[in-house]
Design a protein around this motif. Structure first.
Motif, short mmCIF file in Angstrom:
data_model
loop_
_atom_site.label_atom_id
_atom_site.label_comp_id
_atom_site.label_asym_id
_atom_site.label_seq_id
_atom_site.Cartn_x
_atom_site.Cartn_y
_atom_site.Cartn_z
N ASP A 127 0.81 -1.23 0.00
CA ASP A 127 0.00 0.00 0.00
C ASP A 127 0.83 1.27 0.00
O ASP A 127 0.33 2.37 0.21
N GLU A 128 2.13 1.12 -0.25
CA GLU A 128 3.01 2.29 -0.38
C GLU A 128 3.97 2.03 -1.54
O GLU A 128 4.86 1.19 -1.44
N ALA A 129 3.76 2.73 -2.65
CA ALA A 129 4.56 2.45 -3.84
C ALA A 129 4.40 3.57 -4.86
O ALA A 129 3.43 4.33 -4.83
N LYS A 130 5.38 3.64 -5.78
CA LYS A 130 5.28 4.51 -6.94
C LYS A 130 5.00 3.63 -8.16
O LYS A 130 5.64 2.58 -8.32
N TYR A 131 4.05 4.06 -8.98
CA TYR A 131 3.66 3.20 -10.09
C TYR A 131 3.29 4.01 -11.33
O TYR A 131 3.09 5.23 -11.27
N VAL A 132 3.21 3.29 -12.45
CA VAL A 132 2.76 3.88 -13.71
C VAL A 132 1.63 3.02 -14.27
O VAL A 132 1.47 1.85 -13.89
N GLU A 133 0.87 3.60 -15.20
CA GLU A 133 -0.26 2.90 -15.80
C GLU A 133 -0.15 2.91 -17.32
O GLU A 133 0.19 3.93 -17.92
N LEU A 134 -0.44 1.76 -17.93
CA LEU A 134 -0.55 1.65 -19.39
C LEU A 134 -2.02 1.52 -19.75
O LEU A 134 -2.71 0.64 -19.23
N LYS A 135 -2.48 2.40 -20.64
CA LYS A 135 -3.91 2.47 -20.97
C LYS A 135 -4.18 2.00 -22.39
O LYS A 135 -3.34 2.11 -23.27
N GLY A 136 -5.40 1.49 -22.58
CA GLY A 136 -5.82 1.03 -23.90
C GLY A 136 -6.26 2.16 -24.80
O GLY A 136 -6.18 3.35 -24.45
N ALA A 137 -6.78 1.78 -25.97
CA ALA A 137 -7.18 2.75 -26.99
C ALA A 137 -8.31 3.64 -26.49
O ALA A 137 -9.34 3.14 -26.03
N PRO A 138 -8.18 4.96 -26.58
CA PRO A 138 -9.23 5.87 -26.11
C PRO A 138 -10.56 5.69 -26.83
O PRO A 138 -11.61 6.05 -26.29
N LYS A 193 0.91 7.59 -8.20
CA LYS A 193 1.00 7.38 -9.65
C LYS A 193 1.91 8.46 -10.22
O LYS A 193 1.61 9.64 -10.20
N VAL A 194 3.07 8.03 -10.75
CA VAL A 194 4.06 9.00 -11.24
C VAL A 194 4.06 9.13 -12.76
O VAL A 194 4.74 10.01 -13.31
N GLY A 195 3.31 8.27 -13.44
CA GLY A 195 3.27 8.36 -14.90
C GLY A 195 2.19 7.46 -15.48
O GLY A 195 1.65 6.57 -14.81
N GLY A 196 1.88 7.71 -16.73
CA GLY A 196 0.89 6.90 -17.44
C GLY A 196 0.90 7.26 -18.91
O GLY A 196 1.25 8.39 -19.27
N ASP A 197 0.54 6.30 -19.74
CA ASP A 197 0.54 6.58 -21.17
C ASP A 197 -0.39 5.59 -21.87
O ASP A 197 -0.70 4.51 -21.35
N VAL A 198 -0.83 5.98 -23.06
CA VAL A 198 -1.68 5.13 -23.90
C VAL A 198 -0.80 4.25 -24.77
O VAL A 198 0.09 4.75 -25.46
N THR A 208 4.03 -4.07 -28.56
CA THR A 208 5.17 -3.25 -28.96
C THR A 208 5.07 -1.85 -28.38
O THR A 208 6.06 -1.29 -27.89
N GLN A 209 3.87 -1.28 -28.44
CA GLN A 209 3.70 0.06 -27.84
C GLN A 209 3.88 0.01 -26.33
O GLN A 209 4.42 0.96 -25.74
N GLY A 210 3.44 -1.07 -25.71
CA GLY A 210 3.66 -1.20 -24.27
C GLY A 210 5.14 -1.22 -23.93
O GLY A 210 5.58 -0.60 -22.96
N TYR A 211 5.91 -1.92 -24.75
CA TYR A 211 7.36 -1.97 -24.57
C TYR A 211 7.98 -0.58 -24.73
O TYR A 211 8.76 -0.14 -23.88
N ASN A 212 7.61 0.10 -25.80
CA ASN A 212 8.19 1.43 -26.06
C ASN A 212 7.79 2.44 -24.99
O ASN A 212 8.63 3.23 -24.52
N LYS A 213 6.52 2.44 -24.59
CA LYS A 213 6.06 3.39 -23.58
C LYS A 213 6.69 3.09 -22.23
O LYS A 213 7.01 4.00 -21.46
N MET A 214 6.90 1.80 -21.95
CA MET A 214 7.53 1.44 -20.69
C MET A 214 8.98 1.90 -20.66
O MET A 214 9.48 2.41 -19.64
N GLN A 215 9.67 1.77 -21.78
CA GLN A 215 11.05 2.27 -21.86
C GLN A 215 11.11 3.77 -21.55
O GLN A 215 11.96 4.23 -20.79
N SER A 216 10.19 4.52 -22.16
CA SER A 216 10.17 5.97 -21.94
C SER A 216 9.87 6.32 -20.49
O SER A 216 10.51 7.20 -19.90
#
Length: 318
Positions: A151-162, A186-191, A197-205
């Motif tokens: 219950d204590e963490a920094k995280y990011v989210e990957l989102k699907g197609a809007p 939550k320190v970041g998130g991206d679509v 492949t997009q998940g890989y690229n967005k995770m790298q960024s």
């Protein structure tokens, strides 16, 4: 209409014994056209496979095509179904709003449309909309994610197609649960558009911007698996909890391997078969046989504790 987990278990057991059995020979009752998103994705591959097998088992001819999220392609596929005088169309729509015109075109041509997996933002046009209970599934996944990461963490989210309502429903479901833990940041998130492949690229960024994250919560398995690949490459997977959504074979393998904390299993085989059965009922009687257009099918959780119990009755097959 809500399809409960208990009914899912019963239906899933039936699916294994019946839906993937040898196709029964029967007099051709006409064409059922099945249009899915992208058959290269195991989730949508299963969706089309099950719908086609079910239609053929009922005595129809069936074909499967994929629009890959493009409404123009989808519209042409609807035109083809009209030209081929399809008795019904099973459609996983490309866009919640942008697919309405294509559905209306089929309906105006006298062809009933049965929506699966992703909704359209129009009631009373399709004969039925059969979808996973994404809010319930997202809550399941988020609760399991918290158990895994703490219950204590920094995280990011990957989102699907809007363009897909499921993306927002899952993201909002995650937020509802995770917002109850003030020490989760939550320190970041991206679509990443449901794509590995997009998940890989967005995770790298995101790793470049936030190298010390503790977790990744993803809107589907493909994006989660892309994130895992990026984390492995960076040597960080052992320190980061990743959660998925769909129940794909690769995701189940990743759970078994200890790389993915869990996946939320969508009952795609169940609602795909059910859509065809309702189409068959409508073709023969003028009614779907159910009381509600929108029908929700509960999801289930696959974790390291129960992953060995999941057979082909539950896991997507390719």
């Amino acid at each position: 209409m809500l399809i409960t987990a208990k009914r899912l278990l019963i239906a899933a057991a039936f699916a294994t014994s019946a839906l993937f059995a040898s196709v029964a020979s029967a007099q051709d009752q006409g064409l059922i056209s099945i249009i899915v998103n992208d058959t290269s994705n195991p989730y949508w591959f299963t969706e089309g496979k099950v719908a086609k097998a079910t239609a053929e088992d009922l005595g129809y001819t069936a074909n499967v095509s994929s629009h890959k999220g493009d409404t123009n392609t989808e519209s042409r596929q609807i035109d083809t179904a009209i030209t081929n005088q399809a008795k019904a169309i099973i459609l996983d729509p490309a866009n919640a709003n942008g697919s309405i015109g294509a559905v209306r075109k089929a309906v105006d041509a006298g062809i009933p449309v049965f929506i699966v997996n992703a909704e359209i933002n129009k009631q009373g046009l399709a004969k039925a909309q059969l979808v996973s209970n994404n809010a319930q599934g997202a809550a399941l996944g988020a609760q399991q994610w918290v158990q895994s990461v703490g219950d204590e963490a920094k995280y990011v989210e990957l989102k699907g197609a809007p363009s897909d309502n499921n993306a927002a429903t899952r993201s909002n479901g995650y937020k509802t649960v995770l917002s109850q833990y003030p020490s989760l940041e939550k320190v970041g998130g991206d679509v990443a558009n449901w794509d590995r492949t997009q998940g890989y690229n967005k995770m790298q960024s995101m790793l470049q911007a936030h190298p010390n994250i503790d977790g990744v919560i993803s809107g589907n398995d493909e994006m989660a698996l892309g994130a895992i690949a990026a984390l492995k490459e960076a040597g960080k997977l052992d320190d980061v909890v990743v959660g998925g959504f769909d129940g794909s074979p690769d995701a189940v393998d990743a759970v078994k391997a200890g790389e993915l904390a869990y996946t939320v299993l969508q009952p795609v085989a169940i609602f795909s078969a059910e859509a065809v059965h309702q189409a068959d009922h409508f073709i023969k009687t003028g009614k779907t046989g159910v009381d509600h257009e929108k029908q929700l099918f509960d999801c289930a959780l696959v974790t390291p504790d129960n992953v060995d119990d999941y057979t082909s009755a539950f896991v997507l097959e390719q």
